[in-house]
Design a protein around this motif. Structure first.
Motif, PDB file in Angstrom:
ATOM      1  N   ASN A  62       0.862  -1.167   0.229  1.00  0.00           N
ATOM      2  CA  ASN A  62      -0.100  -0.092  -0.094  1.00  0.00           C
ATOM      3  C   ASN A  62       0.791   1.156  -0.095  1.00  0.00           C
ATOM      4  OD1 ASN A  62      -1.574   2.254   0.494  1.00  0.00           O
ATOM      5  ND2 ASN A  62      -2.870   0.949   2.068  1.00  0.00           N
ATOM      6  N   PRO A  63       0.601   2.327  -0.900  1.00  0.00           N
ATOM      7  CA  PRO A  63       1.804   3.290  -1.276  1.00  0.00           C
ATOM      8  C   PRO A  63       1.582   4.244   0.008  1.00  0.00           C
ATOM      9  CG  PRO A  63       0.104   3.250  -2.882  1.00  0.00           C
ATOM     10  CD  PRO A  63      -0.120   2.072  -2.201  1.00  0.00           C
ATOM     11  N   LYS A  64       0.550   4.295   0.859  1.00  0.00           N
ATOM     12  CA  LYS A  64       0.218   5.134   1.902  1.00  0.00           C
ATOM     13  C   LYS A  64       0.770   4.509   3.301  1.00  0.00           C
ATOM     14  CE  LYS A  64      -3.386   7.436  -0.358  1.00  0.00           C
ATOM     15  NZ  LYS A  64      -5.018   7.775  -0.194  1.00  0.00           N
ATOM     16  N   GLU A  65       1.545   3.240   3.189  1.00  0.00           N
ATOM     17  CA  GLU A  65       1.719   2.627   4.481  1.00  0.00           C
ATOM     18  C   GLU A  65       3.318   2.098   4.441  1.00  0.00           C
ATOM     19  OE1 GLU A  65      -2.121   0.185   5.831  1.00  0.00           O
ATOM     20  OE2 GLU A  65      -0.564  -0.872   4.759  1.00  0.00           O
ATOM     21  N   MET A  66       3.863   2.121   5.525  1.00  0.00           N
ATOM     22  CA  MET A  66       5.157   1.798   6.082  1.00  0.00           C
ATOM     23  C   MET A  66       4.990   0.702   6.987  1.00  0.00           C
ATOM     24  SD  MET A  66       6.883   3.786   3.729  1.00  0.00           S
ATOM     25  CE  MET A  66       8.543   4.043   4.236  1.00  0.00           C
ATOM     26  N   ILE A  67       6.325   0.087   7.137  1.00  0.00           N
ATOM     27  CA  ILE A  67       6.233  -1.051   8.134  1.00  0.00           C
ATOM     28  C   ILE A  67       7.846  -0.937   8.953  1.00  0.00           C
ATOM     29  CG2 ILE A  67       7.254  -2.788   6.394  1.00  0.00           C
ATOM     30  CD1 ILE A  67       6.092  -4.879   8.231  1.00  0.00           C
ATOM     31  N   SER A  68       7.524  -1.000  10.099  1.00  0.00           N
ATOM     32  CA  SER A  68       9.081  -1.278  10.842  1.00  0.00           C
ATOM     33  C   SER A  68       8.782  -2.419  11.888  1.00  0.00           C
ATOM     34  CB  SER A  68       9.101   0.218  11.676  1.00  0.00           C
ATOM     35  OG  SER A  68      10.264   0.011  12.431  1.00  0.00           O
ATOM     36  N   VAL A  69       9.979  -3.009  12.198  1.00  0.00           N
ATOM     37  CA  VAL A  69       9.941  -4.085  12.829  1.00  0.00           C
ATOM     38  C   VAL A  69      10.784  -3.900  14.076  1.00  0.00           C
ATOM     39  CG1 VAL A  69      10.381  -6.839  13.058  1.00  0.00           C
ATOM     40  CG2 VAL A  69       9.412  -5.591  11.082  1.00  0.00           C
ATOM     41  N   LEU A  70      10.455  -4.419  15.325  1.00  0.00           N
ATOM     42  CA  LEU A  70      11.429  -4.439  16.654  1.00  0.00           C
ATOM     43  C   LEU A  70      11.381  -5.937  16.938  1.00  0.00           C
ATOM     44  CD1 LEU A  70      12.818  -3.232  19.076  1.00  0.00           C
ATOM     45  CD2 LEU A  70      10.420  -3.485  20.237  1.00  0.00           C
ATOM     46  N   GLN A  71      12.717  -6.517  17.064  1.00  0.00           N
ATOM     47  CA  GLN A  71      12.683  -7.800  17.458  1.00  0.00           C
ATOM     48  C   GLN A  71      13.762  -7.887  18.644  1.00  0.00           C
ATOM     49  OE1 GLN A  71      14.264 -10.570  14.217  1.00  0.00           O
ATOM     50  NE2 GLN A  71      16.000 -11.116  15.845  1.00  0.00           N
ATOM     51  N   ARG A  72      13.281  -8.799  19.526  1.00  0.00           N
ATOM     52  CA  ARG A  72      14.125  -9.320  20.728  1.00  0.00           C
ATOM     53  C   ARG A  72      14.111 -10.611  20.963  1.00  0.00           C
ATOM     54  NH1 ARG A  72      11.887  -4.711  24.806  1.00  0.00           N
ATOM     55  NH2 ARG A  72      13.079  -2.980  23.918  1.00  0.00           N
ATOM     56  N   PRO A  73      15.154 -11.380  21.426  1.00  0.00           N
ATOM     57  CA  PRO A  73      15.376 -12.577  21.665  1.00  0.00           C
ATOM     58  C   PRO A  73      14.253 -13.245  22.435  1.00  0.00           C
ATOM     59  CG  PRO A  73      17.429 -11.552  21.967  1.00  0.00           C
ATOM     60  CD  PRO A  73      16.302 -10.505  21.821  1.00  0.00           C
ATOM     61  N   ARG A  74      13.912 -14.382  22.167  1.00  0.00           N
ATOM     62  CA  ARG A  74      12.810 -15.062  23.216  1.00  0.00           C
ATOM     63  C   ARG A  74      13.697 -15.742  24.258  1.00  0.00           C
ATOM     64  NH1 ARG A  74       9.024 -17.947  20.049  1.00  0.00           N
ATOM     65  NH2 ARG A  74       8.251 -16.043  19.585  1.00  0.00           N
ATOM     66  N   VAL A  75      13.394 -15.348  25.396  1.00  0.00           N
ATOM     67  CA  VAL A  75      13.918 -16.021  26.831  1.00  0.00           C
ATOM     68  C   VAL A  75      13.447 -17.257  26.758  1.00  0.00           C
ATOM     69  CG1 VAL A  75      14.167 -15.669  29.172  1.00  0.00           C
ATOM     70  CG2 VAL A  75      13.890 -13.585  27.690  1.00  0.00           C
ATOM     71  N   GLN A  76      14.554 -18.012  26.883  1.00  0.00           N
ATOM     72  CA  GLN A  76      14.292 -19.489  27.132  1.00  0.00           C
ATOM     73  C   GLN A  76      14.051 -19.993  28.569  1.00  0.00           C
ATOM     74  OE1 GLN A  76      13.693 -21.496  24.453  1.00  0.00           O
ATOM     75  NE2 GLN A  76      14.175 -19.760  23.047  1.00  0.00           N
ATOM     76  N   ASP A  77      12.879 -20.463  28.962  1.00  0.00           N
ATOM     77  CA  ASP A  77      12.490 -21.070  30.325  1.00  0.00           C
ATOM     78  C   ASP A  77      13.631 -22.192  30.877  1.00  0.00           C
ATOM     79  OD1 ASP A  77      10.916 -18.740  30.686  1.00  0.00           O
ATOM     80  OD2 ASP A  77       9.093 -19.809  29.864  1.00  0.00           O
TER      81      ASP A  77
END
Length: 77
Positions: A62-77
């Protein structure tokens, strides 16, 4: 490490994780560029995430939209 280099590295990690299915928690923002930037800024001011941790804004289909991603490692229990 410079902010641009750090941002590029975070962006690469986020995209790689989305493709590879690595175990990570992700927050994805999709919307109007000003809205996405505003949410990132608000989350930064609340101490949730540094602005440089987000991938750069990338266009969607969609030309009117942008995306940004934040990633964090998943903590293993």
């Amino acid at each position: 490490m410079s902010e641009n280099h750090e941002r590029d590295a975070n962006e690469t990690l986020a995209i790689d994780a989305l493709i590879s299915g690595k175990s990570a928690n992700r927050m994805i923002l999709i919307g109007a560029p000003q809205w996405v930037k505003g949410v990132i800024y608000r989350l930064h001011s609340l101490g949730f995430a540094e602005m440089a941790e987000w991938s750069r804004l990338m266009p969607t289909r969609n030309p009117k939209e942008m995306i940004s991603v934040l990633q964090r490692p998943r903590v293993q229990d």
